[in-house]
Design an enzyme around this catalytic site. Structure first.
Site, mmCIF file in Angstrom:
data_model
loop_
_atom_site.group_PDB
_atom_site.id
_atom_site.type_symbol
_atom_site.label_atom_id
_atom_site.label_comp_id
_atom_site.label_asym_id
_atom_site.label_seq_id
_atom_site.Cartn_x
_atom_site.Cartn_y
_atom_site.Cartn_z
ATOM 1 N N SER A 71 43.446 27.589 43.499
ATOM 2 C CA SER A 71 42.870 28.956 42.522
ATOM 3 C C SER A 71 42.302 29.913 42.439
ATOM 4 O O SER A 71 42.317 30.901 41.967
ATOM 5 C CB SER A 71 43.102 28.571 40.968
ATOM 6 N N LYS A 74 43.150 33.402 42.318
ATOM 7 C CA LYS A 74 43.130 34.325 41.069
ATOM 8 C C LYS A 74 42.093 35.145 41.065
ATOM 9 O O LYS A 74 42.490 36.117 40.643
ATOM 10 C CB LYS A 74 43.389 33.028 40.110
ATOM 11 N N SER A 132 43.558 28.690 33.965
ATOM 12 C CA SER A 132 44.020 28.695 35.313
ATOM 13 C C SER A 132 45.298 29.215 35.077
ATOM 14 O O SER A 132 46.164 27.812 36.526
ATOM 15 C CB SER A 132 44.179 27.596 36.520
#
Length: 298
Positions: A71, A74, A132
């Site tokens: 993640s 992101k 997240s």
């Protein structure tokens, strides 16, 4: 390291046979030069640290080896959104069933967005970066990609992520997802992710979001009433454990293991870096702490 310690002991033992005057003249045997800092050992497979003000490299470990990023992807999702021309952070996005279905299908991390609720772009950024939320990532990709179908918009958005990576000189990076749940070709390196984070941190909105420990969104329901969401808590534990931390983003996954892009400011000096493929949630924070301490000591 062990060899060096033993060597120091041997030299000190040998010094016993030397006259006191000679020892005093020579100084402490085996002592490190003044101001030298021991390079830390980290569990993570890859790491990179730089001085954010000067862009000087302070630490590398397999810094240009391509790895799954989880993640931490992101960061780029947020960067692309915040780079949109005439961005309205208060524009509302209606949460689609496809986003929640995606979470369920992938057992993905979630901001627990409710289908039918209207959520602002600003709120989606918090939902993206703190818990997240892959649902928030999907919503943003759907909103800011171009095309007549959701699939086309998502493909378009991922294209923007790769275009941005090239513009930043991230030569060992490729994205094939908007959230890090890759399809076999989603990778970066510690050096590239640090470059990305350094660029993203130039946005005041991004900086505000990633240093926030907890955020409670108030969304608008289908009927027009206000829903107070459960608080989103930042997965970056350094915000509580390391003084001066200002971001940035965690990542994890079966292939990525445990990742952390981190930044902290002390006495006007900002250190920024990345660890990829550490061994646990606790260890990635320990690795980052060691590297921050090392960065600030230089």
């Amino acid at each position: 390291m062990i060899t060096g310690i033993k060597g120091t002991r041997f030299r000190r033992a040998a010094a016993v046979t030397v006259t006191t005057g000679a020892v005093l003249a020579a100084g402490a045997f085996g002592a490190a030069p003044a101001g030298a800092v021991t390079t830390p050992t980290i569990a993570a497979a890859g790491g990179y640290v730089m001085n954010n003000g000067t862009a000087k490299t302070l630490y590398t470990k397999a810094a240009d080896t391509k790895r799954s990023t989880g993640s931490t992807t992101k960061i780029m999702t947020a960067k692309v959104v915040l780079s949109q021309p005439n961005l309205n952070l208060d524009a509302k996005v209606t949460i689609q069933k496809a986003y929640s279905d995606y979470i369920v299908a992938n057992t993905a991390s979630s901001a627990h967005l409710i289908v039918g609720d209207k959520v602002t772009v600003r709120q989606l950024l918090y939902g993206l970066m703190l818990p997240s939320g892959c649902d928030a990532a999907y919503a943003l990709a759907d909103k800011f990609g171009s095309g007549s179908t959701r699939a086309a918009r998502v493909t378009s958005f991922i294209g923007k992520m790769n275009t941005t990576a090239r513009s930043l000189g991230m030569t060992n990076t490729k994205f094939d997802s908007f959230d890090g749940i890759g399809n076999g070709s989603n990778y970066s390196t510690p050096r590239d992710l640090t470059k990305l984070a350094s660029s993203a941190m130039k946005s005041t909105t991004f900086k505000t979001v990633v240093k926030t420990k907890s955020y409670t969104a108030k969304t608008v329901t289908k009927t027009g009433s206000t829903r107070t969401m459960a608080a989103w808590t930042n997965t970056n534990t350094l915000l509580s454990s390391y003084s001066g931390t200002i971001g940035v983003k965690t990542g994890s996954g079966p292939e990525a293991k445990y990742c952390l892009v981190f930044a902290a400011t002390r006495n006007g000096k900002t250190i920024i870096g990345t660890v990829l493929a550490s061994t646990s949630i606790t260890q990635r924070a320990t690795d980052a702490t060691k590297l921050l301490n090392y960065g600030f000591a230089q």
